[in-house]
Every structure is written in C-alpha cells, then in structure tokens.
Motif scaffolding. Structure first.
Motif, PDB file in Angstrom:
ATOM      1  N   ARG A  47       0.852  -1.184   0.000  1.00  0.00           N
ATOM      2  CA  ARG A  47       0.000   0.000   0.000  1.00  0.00           C
ATOM      3  C   ARG A  47       0.893   1.240   0.000  1.00  0.00           C
ATOM      4  N   GLU A  48       0.403   2.317  -0.609  1.00  0.00           N
ATOM      5  CA  GLU A  48       1.266   3.477  -0.840  1.00  0.00           C
ATOM      6  C   GLU A  48       0.502   4.788  -0.701  1.00  0.00           C
ATOM      7  N   VAL A  49       1.223   5.790  -0.196  1.00  0.00           N
ATOM      8  CA  VAL A  49       0.788   7.188  -0.226  1.00  0.00           C
ATOM      9  C   VAL A  49       1.949   8.001  -0.785  1.00  0.00           C
ATOM     10  N   LEU A  50       1.659   8.926  -1.680  1.00  0.00           N
ATOM     11  CA  LEU A  50       2.701   9.727  -2.311  1.00  0.00           C
ATOM     12  C   LEU A  50       2.874  11.077  -1.616  1.00  0.00           C
ATOM     13  N   GLY A  51       4.137  11.508  -1.541  1.00  0.00           N
ATOM     14  CA  GLY A  51       4.440  12.857  -1.090  1.00  0.00           C
ATOM     15  C   GLY A  51       4.077  13.149   0.351  1.00  0.00           C
ATOM     16  N   VAL A  52       4.643  12.392   1.301  1.00  0.00           N
ATOM     17  CA  VAL A  52       4.385  12.647   2.722  1.00  0.00           C
ATOM     18  C   VAL A  52       5.637  13.230   3.378  1.00  0.00           C
ATOM     19  N   SER A  53       5.438  13.912   4.493  1.00  0.00           N
ATOM     20  CA  SER A  53       6.582  14.513   5.190  1.00  0.00           C
ATOM     21  C   SER A  53       6.242  14.735   6.655  1.00  0.00           C
ATOM     22  N   PHE A  54       7.297  14.935   7.453  1.00  0.00           N
ATOM     23  CA  PHE A  54       7.125  15.266   8.862  1.00  0.00           C
ATOM     24  C   PHE A  54       8.367  16.000   9.339  1.00  0.00           C
ATOM     25  N   ARG A  55       8.238  16.628  10.504  1.00  0.00           N
ATOM     26  CA  ARG A  55       9.358  17.347  11.107  1.00  0.00           C
ATOM     27  C   ARG A  55       9.635  16.810  12.507  1.00  0.00           C
ATOM     28  N   LEU A  56      10.912  16.837  12.874  1.00  0.00           N
ATOM     29  CA  LEU A  56      11.336  16.568  14.237  1.00  0.00           C
ATOM     30  C   LEU A  56      12.018  17.831  14.763  1.00  0.00           C
ATOM     31  N   PRO A  57      11.351  18.631  15.582  1.00  0.00           N
ATOM     32  CA  PRO A  57      12.002  19.828  16.136  1.00  0.00           C
ATOM     33  C   PRO A  57      13.258  19.485  16.927  1.00  0.00           C
ATOM     34  N   ASP A  58      13.266  18.301  17.572  1.00  0.00           N
ATOM     35  CA  ASP A  58      14.455  17.816  18.283  1.00  0.00           C
ATOM     36  C   ASP A  58      14.912  16.517  17.622  1.00  0.00           C
ATOM     37  N   PRO A  59      15.846  16.599  16.661  1.00  0.00           N
ATOM     38  CA  PRO A  59      16.272  15.392  15.941  1.00  0.00           C
ATOM     39  C   PRO A  59      16.981  14.356  16.801  1.00  0.00           C
ATOM     40  N   ARG A  60      17.356  14.721  18.031  1.00  0.00           N
ATOM     41  CA  ARG A  60      18.001  13.723  18.897  1.00  0.00           C
ATOM     42  C   ARG A  60      17.004  12.655  19.358  1.00  0.00           C
ATOM     43  N   GLN A  61      15.730  12.935  19.268  1.00  0.00           N
ATOM     44  CA  GLN A  61      14.716  11.943  19.641  1.00  0.00           C
ATOM     45  C   GLN A  61      14.530  10.975  18.477  1.00  0.00           C
ATOM     46  N   ARG A  62      15.601  10.227  18.198  1.00  0.00           N
ATOM     47  CA  ARG A  62      15.701   9.439  16.965  1.00  0.00           C
ATOM     48  C   ARG A  62      15.478   7.950  17.168  1.00  0.00           C
ATOM     49  N   LEU A  63      15.092   7.542  18.370  1.00  0.00           N
ATOM     50  CA  LEU A  63      14.852   6.128  18.642  1.00  0.00           C
ATOM     51  C   LEU A  63      13.411   5.905  19.109  1.00  0.00           C
ATOM     52  N   PRO A  64      12.745   4.867  18.592  1.00  0.00           N
ATOM     53  CA  PRO A  64      11.417   4.499  19.097  1.00  0.00           C
ATOM     54  C   PRO A  64      11.556   3.456  20.204  1.00  0.00           C
ATOM     55  N   TYR A  65      10.572   3.409  21.078  1.00  0.00           N
ATOM     56  CA  TYR A  65      10.587   2.426  22.163  1.00  0.00           C
ATOM     57  C   TYR A  65       9.286   1.625  22.097  1.00  0.00           C
ATOM     58  N   LEU A  66       9.298   0.658  21.196  1.00  0.00           N
ATOM     59  CA  LEU A  66       8.143  -0.180  20.933  1.00  0.00           C
ATOM     60  C   LEU A  66       8.569  -1.641  21.033  1.00  0.00           C
ATOM     61  N   ALA A  67       7.962  -2.381  21.925  1.00  0.00           N
ATOM     62  CA  ALA A  67       8.343  -3.785  22.113  1.00  0.00           C
ATOM     63  C   ALA A  67       8.078  -4.608  20.868  1.00  0.00           C
ATOM     64  N   GLU A  68       7.037  -4.269  20.116  1.00  0.00           N
ATOM     65  CA  GLU A  68       6.704  -5.044  18.922  1.00  0.00           C
ATOM     66  C   GLU A  68       7.656  -4.770  17.765  1.00  0.00           C
ATOM     67  N   ARG A  69       8.297  -3.617  17.765  1.00  0.00           N
ATOM     68  CA  ARG A  69       9.212  -3.295  16.664  1.00  0.00           C
ATOM     69  C   ARG A  69      10.629  -3.803  16.925  1.00  0.00           C
ATOM     70  N   LYS A  70      11.025  -3.877  18.191  1.00  0.00           N
ATOM     71  CA  LYS A  70      12.328  -4.423  18.581  1.00  0.00           C
ATOM     72  C   LYS A  70      13.476  -3.821  17.765  1.00  0.00           C
ATOM     73  N   VAL A  71      13.574  -2.505  17.780  1.00  0.00           N
ATOM     74  CA  VAL A  71      14.677  -1.820  17.106  1.00  0.00           C
ATOM     75  C   VAL A  71      16.005  -2.246  17.727  1.00  0.00           C
ATOM     76  N   ASN A  72      16.992  -2.481  16.883  1.00  0.00           N
ATOM     77  CA  ASN A  72      18.322  -2.882  17.340  1.00  0.00           C
ATOM     78  C   ASN A  72      19.231  -1.656  17.395  1.00  0.00           C
ATOM     79  N   PRO A  73      19.511  -1.117  18.578  1.00  0.00           N
ATOM     80  CA  PRO A  73      20.336   0.090  18.657  1.00  0.00           C
ATOM     81  C   PRO A  73      21.779  -0.157  18.229  1.00  0.00           C
ATOM     82  N   VAL A  74      22.247  -1.399  18.310  1.00  0.00           N
ATOM     83  CA  VAL A  74      23.613  -1.690  17.852  1.00  0.00           C
ATOM     84  C   VAL A  74      23.710  -1.429  16.350  1.00  0.00           C
ATOM     85  N   PHE A  75      22.751  -1.933  15.596  1.00  0.00           N
ATOM     86  CA  PHE A  75      22.758  -1.683  14.151  1.00  0.00           C
ATOM     87  C   PHE A  75      22.587  -0.206  13.844  1.00  0.00           C
TER      88      PHE A  75
END
Length: 350
Positions: A47-75
C-alpha cells in the motif's frame, strides 16, 4: 480571480512530532489504513501514499521504544558510524545486518544504500562533497546551496540493480545559529527502512552542526513513495495496536560532543573493528577509563561489546554490569531485542 487559500494555515509546513516514534506510527497508520493505491513493484505488493513529510524539532529523539518493533540500537549506531566514515563495504555492515548482503552485486560492496560513501568519500577528488558543503556554509550565512545529492540516474543503467539509493539528498540550511536539515527520500518502506534512515541522517545532521559550530536545528523528512509491503502487514498491525494501548515511553538522548571530528570517527572504527573481529573484549571499567572516549561515544562501544558477547561468545546472559552502564533507553531496547540481554537484566540486582 484565482482561487486563493482561506489563510496561510493552508500552507503550513510538515506536521511536527516530539519523537521519531510518533512520526513512524502516524505514517504506518496513514499508509496501512488510508492508502492512496495498491502497488506491485518488482514483486513487492503493498500500500502506498505519495508525497508525505514530517518534522522533528528535536532530531536527537531518533529512537522508538516499541516492544513489537524491537529496534536494534547496535545496528543503528553501527550504520550511522559506517555512513559517517564514508564506507560501502559489506564486511562491517553485513556483520550487524546480514540481510543487506543480498543487495550486493559483488559480495564485497554495497551500492546506493551506502550513501555515506557518496557523501563523505573523496570519489577521486581531494575533498568530499560533505566537506565542500561545510566549507560553503562556513562562508555563506543563510545559504540555500548546501545540498548534497545522493541518488543518481546512472544507478538505473542496470535494470537488475538490487541496490538503488533510496536517499535522494540532504539539504543543510544554517539559520540564526542553528543547522536545519531536509532529507529527501525517493521511496521508503516505512516498517523496514524509515527508522534507520532517520537515525543515520539525524546523526549526520548533528555531526555537520558541530563542524559548523552551530546548534542543532529541526529535521524535516520528505518521502516520495511512502509504502508498507504486504509481508510487513502483520507486524505493522501489532505495532499500531501497541502504540494505541499505552502512552509513549520517553528516554533522554544526549548531545553529540562538541569536539567530534573525523578523527573521532576513525578512533571509534578502530574499537568497532577489534570487537567485531573478536580480537579484543572490553569491560565497563576499560571502556570508561582507558579508551579516552567521551561518555557519549562510550555508549556506542558498550553496544559493540554487547554485540561481540552475543555474536562470538554466544552467552546465555551478557555482562550485567555492561548492560547496566548503558543509558536507560538503550538498555530498554537491548533487553527487548536480545534474550541474552533480557536474562542479564533479570539477574542484575540493581
């Protein structure tokens, strides 16, 4: 008389989010629940949407904390370091993300996804594109010319190319003592690529701000084709269910040291390679007192040592002292990504 917008609010910029997690889940919700179309590119239905965007006023908030996503901070850290070093070798990045090996045409190097090589590599010249733009911005305040292209149409010469750059380019914009950046992506698999792209690009933005002697400004992320592939749909559903069921977790993310230079990156690579190849092993005390690294970068080396223990020692539980020395957000992520870290957390009396 031409039709005019009722007010300037009709021309507002991209929606802002406090963290990348908010942007990530909002885009997943949009594309999975309200897609503009179905697509089938090279056998990848979605599924697709064209031309989307967002802003992060504080780009240091660059990690999500979601148990289902299990982001690997080492990578995430290894990828950012790989890009900042201008590398494109599989030897390093393939250790942290073996799936990336499938995108290499020669089994040795990566192509378009190694955008740090395009940005920081010399390319036969005496100065990298990144350094040329930094020199420009040091001399020109309010410049609009600080654009770093990555995607090239020459990548399309071979229709079977498995690794065409998703990153079109980065636009560095110094304004009123802060460095803002706009990231232009030609396409993004939201569940697979968005988080690592934002992490690496905001690290590059913060590194650039330090080289310019500026504070970190806002980050804007623009995507041409924002899509969710069908094979990711089940996880996307779980992630959205989790996000809807609780308040977002918030952990502080420190600032990159103001004395960070290319020499810092080279020093970190020395430690990364020694741990990746299992030539050395580090204790918490060794990392904190004998490497000469700022606490910010010590965290990265601790993650690499934890990866060494998991990968090479194949331990049932990593060193709990090392895990406890991580910043709270990184410790939370590691405990949910790796069972050896979860075991160590359970055993840690602190």
């Amino acid at each position: 008389m031409p039709n005019l917008p009722p007010s300037s609010s009709a021309l507002l910029t991209s929606p802002a989010f406090h963290t990348v997690e908010g942007a990530y889940t909002a885009l997943l919700q949009l594309v999975s629940k309200e897609p503009e179309r179905r697509i089938d590119a090279r056998g990848n239905t979605g599924r697709e949407v064209l031309g989307v965007s967002f802003r992060l006023p504080d780009p240091r908030q660059r990690l999500p904390y979601l148990a289902e996503r299990k982001v690997n901070p080492v990578f995430q850290y290894a990828g950012a370091l790989w890009h900042l070093a201008g590398r494109r070798d599989l030897e390093m990045i393939g250790y942290y993300a073996p799936s990336m090996r499938a995108s290499s045409t020669d089994g040795v190097h990566l192509g378009g996804s190694a955008y740090g090589h395009t940005l920081f590599g010399l390319g036969g010249g005496s100065q990298s594109p990144f350094d040329r733009v930094i020199d420009l911005l040091l001399d020109e305040s309010d410049s609009k010319r600080g654009y770093l292209p990555v995607f090239s149409t020459t990548e399309l010469a071979d229709r079977s190319n498995p690794d065409v750059a998703c990153l079109a380019g980065l636009h560095l914009l110094p304004r009123e003592g802060r460095l803002h950046m706009i990231c232009n992506m030609r396409a993004t698999n939201l569940d697979y690529g968005l988080l690592s792209n934002v992490f690496a690009c905001t690290m590059i933005q913060e590194y650039a701000a330090i080289q310019l002697g500026l504070d970190l400004g806002g980050y804007t992320h623009i995507i041409g084709s924002a899509h969710v592939n069908d094979y990711n749909a089940a996880r996307v559903h779980r992630v959205l269910s989790e996000a809807a069921s609780r308040q977002p977790l918030r952990f502080p993310f420190p600032s990159m040291p103001e004395d960070t230079t290319a020499a810092t990156i080279a020093d970190l690579l020395t430690h990364e390679e020694a741990l990746r190849t299992n030539e050395l092993r580090y204790t918490v005390e060794h990392i904190q007192t004998r490497l000469g690294l700022a606490p910010y970068w010590q965290q990265m080396v601790m993650l690499f040592e934890l990866q060494r223990q998991i990968q090479h020692d194949q331990v049932a539980a990593v060193d709990p002292a090392l895990l406890h020395a991580l910043d709270p957000g990184l410790r939370w992520l590691m405990a949910r990504k790796w069972s050896a870290c979860a075991a160590a957390t359970a055993e840690d009396p602190q």
